[in-house]
Scaffold this active site. Structure first.
Site, PDB file in Angstrom:
ATOM      1  N   ASP A   1       0.854  -1.184   0.000  1.00  0.00           N
ATOM      2  CA  ASP A   1       0.000   0.000   0.000  1.00  0.00           C
ATOM      3  C   ASP A   1       0.890   1.234   0.000  1.00  0.00           C
ATOM      4  OD1 ASP A   1      -2.336   1.794   0.723  1.00  0.00           O
ATOM      5  OD2 ASP A   1      -3.283  -0.161   0.953  1.00  0.00           O
TER       6      ASP A   1
ATOM      7  N   HIS B   1      -3.745   5.922   3.355  1.00  0.00           N
ATOM      8  CA  HIS B   1      -4.415   4.703   2.921  1.00  0.00           C
ATOM      9  C   HIS B   1      -3.769   3.454   3.517  1.00  0.00           C
ATOM     10  CE1 HIS B   1      -5.971   1.699  -0.019  1.00  0.00           C
ATOM     11  NE2 HIS B   1      -6.978   2.549  -0.170  1.00  0.00           N
TER      12      HIS B   1
ATOM     13  N   SER C   1     -11.317  -1.181  -0.627  1.00  0.00           N
ATOM     14  CA  SER C   1      -9.980  -1.159  -0.033  1.00  0.00           C
ATOM     15  C   SER C   1     -10.040  -1.327   1.478  1.00  0.00           C
ATOM     16  CB  SER C   1      -9.257   0.144  -0.377  1.00  0.00           C
ATOM     17  OG  SER C   1      -9.981   1.255   0.114  1.00  0.00           O
TER      18      SER C   1
END
Length: 729
Positions: free
Chosen positions: A150, A211, A529
């Site tokens: 990520d 994220h 996600s």
């Protein structure tokens, strides 16, 4: 060999494996003058298994043009791969690539692609305890290493505390490039691969985007009490597998993930010794021979590494699901039973559920209610900037339609007291929690229709915002969750399952809004996600309880134990308030307690995929051989619709001396015969086989249409269910 058979060629070489990250955007070539970044596949040289990386690099350099051997041109090779692929990344011109194709050992080359990236309450909603200790035989993931690819991580966040964690397993070979004080038994690995220009430069994989921090803490975050966002969703934030170790591979910068960087991260992960890989990445589906993520994850399952991937956020349109290789778990997004409630009460006494993160105080007295869109203009309908007239808005509750951004600033500018934010038709019942600068309730499309009908029914409409409710429709399929069927192969049902992916609270690197006094931060995100790391953590729980299970066995356990009913024991709904189909929820919603103890499993070894993968007919563009022993049954019924028989082998992982009786709900227009109708087991790990024959039952089902059903094996304790999808061609 033709490029169309690249995947078969790569699979046939035992050490040739390759990866890339799919993305939401279309594939993009990187160009700089005449040089482009190419991913080059080659065959391994003789004795590849015994060669050092330096010897491989010599082999790789032999494919470059003669002029590239000068010292300055040596830098044209950006990455050399050993584990995930036999190949390299280099800066080349198209003519140089053309010349390379004549060299012995060359397989294929393609320009680098750019891809994009796609909690407190969800563990409770899933039935997971917030306490330490065993969970149905699981040690909450202890001893399992989850690799997260990520945007990096925030190492000082308490979600990544190593307190109480045991050391990693002896097999761990990775490294942590943060300061020694920031690495611990929770965060055991951390490396960055975000820039080819930084080759051989060690930099910490600090998450400047958020994220990666969010997804990593969702999968395996340590318990953090009093976690909240702006006072909302307060509770103990904890990952699905809080005792699992985390290895972070920073392969994305903001939303962009460069293929060469992702390849390097994957190459490292396979060498480091991870047990799971969590990939919150999604995009357009590609044929498997072109899908480097499919090839990469195949490399992972060959090493016994389980892989979960996001299904993508391009729903609700059919055929949009990404990451469709049969050996990966593809995860769609669902809601949970927690709403950030901000409800609407109308002057007629009717009350509607709504949501908003910003729970601002608002009087319970009714205020005038107005819908500016009644004048028919686009600006008024969506409350666009400058469209509202203060004299008509001031002191009132303003109903605005969603679809052109957040209109709350315009309502506030015009003096509105509060806002009702009405979903567009496409979004249906899916409310994504937002922060608004004034009291707001976001309501479903259906509620918005009723509110507008009320406004039109009276000369003096009024409303207020307040009281809270639960969410009896949870879990529900979210509007954004990408849908099947697979555009690559209708013989594979995707997505596999759904999991929590709407308004998920998890760790965050920096303050939200003006909340700068907190020592650490959390944020609420939505998307597949956030669903993906939920399933990565749950898979870690299963692996900890059953360390000898293969990736296929874990996937089978998750799928066959999934539930199809919501908390009110009604069918799971989609955004339209209609029962969700298999192309939305796959096998159903994940059920961790039952997945750890599923009764029996469908297992498949990596080599069993090869006949299917190599069965692509380039002339007819059809698969010549169907995939066997999947937990689901999906196939294309081709005219003249002759009967087809599938054989499945199952392994008993429940108690001994159990008998299962089959129950079938056939797809419309299909007749199904199962032999035998009873499976009897006398001991653990005993195998049994059954066959399923499909024949055309009637003329129903137009060419190109789909029909669905299910097959279920029931015993006194277990229920093992397989969804069925049939396409008529």
């Amino acid at each position: 060999m033709a490029f169309i058979h690249l995947l078969c060629l790569i699979v046939s070489f035992s050490s040739v494996k390759f990866s890339l990250a799919n993305g939401r955007s279309s594939l993009t070539q990187l160009e700089s003058s005449d040089l482009q970044t190419y991913i080059v596949h080659v065959t391994p040289p003789d004795g590849h298994g015994l060669l050092e990386l330096e010897d491989l690099e010599t082999w790789y350099h032999s494919f470059l043009p003669t002029s590239s051997t000068t010292p300055e041109n040596q830098l044209r090779i950006l990455y050399s791969y050993r584990n995930v692929a036999t190949g390299f990344v280099a800066r080349l011109t198209p003519d140089e690539v053309t010349a390379m194709q004549d060299k012995p050992g060359f397989v294929a080359a393609h320009p680098e692609q750019i891809y994009s990236l796609q909690t407190t309450h969800s563990p409770q909603f899933l039935g997971l305890p917030l306490r330490q200790g065993p969970f149905n035989g699981s040690t909450m993931g202890e001893g399992i290493i989850i690799g997260v690819m990520d945007s990096g991580v925030t190492p000082d966040h308490p979600s990544f505390s190593g307190a109480g964690m045991p050391p990693p397993p002896a097999k761990w070979k990775g490294r942590c490039d943060f300061k020694p004080s920031q690495c611990n038994y929770k965060l055991i690995g951390a490396r960055t691969f975000i820039s080819s220009a930084k080759k051989n430069v060690t930099t910490p994989p600090t998450d400047d985007f958020g994220h990666g921090t969010h997804t990593a803490s969702t999968a395996a975050g340590a318990p953090v009490p009093h976690a909240n966002l702006l006072g909302m969703a307060e509770g103990t934030a904890i990952g699905m597998a809080p005792h699992a170790h985390l290895a972070i591979y920073q392969v994305c910068s903001a939303l962009d993930c460069f293929e060469s960087d992702f390849l390097a991260g994957f190459d490292a992960a396979l060498a480091d010794g991870v047990d799971m890989l969590s990939l919150s990445l999604g995009g357009d589906s590609l044929p498997f021979y072109m899908d480097s993520l499919a090839i990469a994850t195949f490399a992972a399952i060959q090493r016994g590494i389980f892989v979960s991937c996001a299904a993508g956020n391009t729903g609700p349109h059919l055929g949009t699901v990404s990451n469709v290789a049969p050996w990966m778990l593809t995860v769609g997004a669902s809601s949970t039973d927690r709403n950030f409630a901000s409800n609407v009460k109308l002057g007629n006494g009717v009350e509607y559920e709504g949501e908003a993160l910003s729970q601002l105080s608002f009087p319970s007295t009714l205020l005038p209610l107005v819908y500016p869109g009644i004048d028919g203009t686009e600006g008024s309908k969506y409350c666009l900037k400058g469209a509202l007239i203060s004299s008509e808005i001031k002191g009132k509750v303003v109903a605005c339609e969603s679809g052109r951004g957040n209109p709350s600033m315009e309502v506030k500018r015009a003096g509105g007291a509060a806002m009702i934010f009405m979903n567009p038709k496409l979004a249906g019942i899916t409310n994504m929690a937002y922060v608004f600068p004034l009291p707001t309730s976001q309501v479903s499309y259906f509620t918005g229709k009723e509110i507008k009908a009320y406004i039109n029914s009276t000369e003096t409409p009024t409303a207020t915002i307040g009281t809270t409710y639960g969410n009896p429709t949870a879990p529900a399929l979210t509007v954004f969750s990408s849908r099947g069927p697979s555009s690559v192969s209708p013989g594979i049902l995707k997505p596999d399952v759904i999991g929590p992916g709407l308004d998920i609270l998890a760790a965050w690197p920096f303050p939200i809004s003006n909340d700068t006094k907190a020592k650490y931060y959390f944020d609420i995100l939505f998307g597949t996600s956030t669903s993906c790391p939920h399933l990565s953590g749950i898979a870690a729980l299963i692996k900890a309880a059953h360390p000898d299970w293969s990736p296929a066995a874990i996937k089978s356990a998750i799928m066959t134990s999934a539930k199809q009913l919501n908390i009110k024991q009604n069918p799971i709904l989609d955004e339209r308030l209609q029962p969700a189909d298999v192309f939305g929820i796959g096998a159903g919603h994940v059920n961790p307690a039952k997945a750890i103890d599923p009764g029996f499993i469908y297992d498949i070894q990596p080599d069993n995929y090869i006949p299917y993968l190599c069965g692509w007919d380039t002339r007819t563009r059809k698969w010549l051989q169907l995939l066997t022993n999947q937990a689901e049954l999906a196939f294309v019924f081709r005219y003249p619709w002759t009967s087809q028989t599938f054989t499945r082998t199952v392994t008993n992982v429940g108690a001994g001396n159990l008998s299962y009786v089959v129950m079938v709900v056939p797809p419309q227009g299909v007749h199904i015969t199962v032999k035998p109708t009873i499976l009897a087991f006398s001991k653990l790990n005993q195998k049994a086989r059954y066959s399923v024959t499909f024949s055309r039952a009637s003329s129903t089902g137009k060419t190109g249409s789909y029909s669905q059903g299910y097959l279920r094996w029931d015993s006194g304790k277990y229920s093992v269910r397989s969804p069925i999808s049939v396409k008529f061609n």
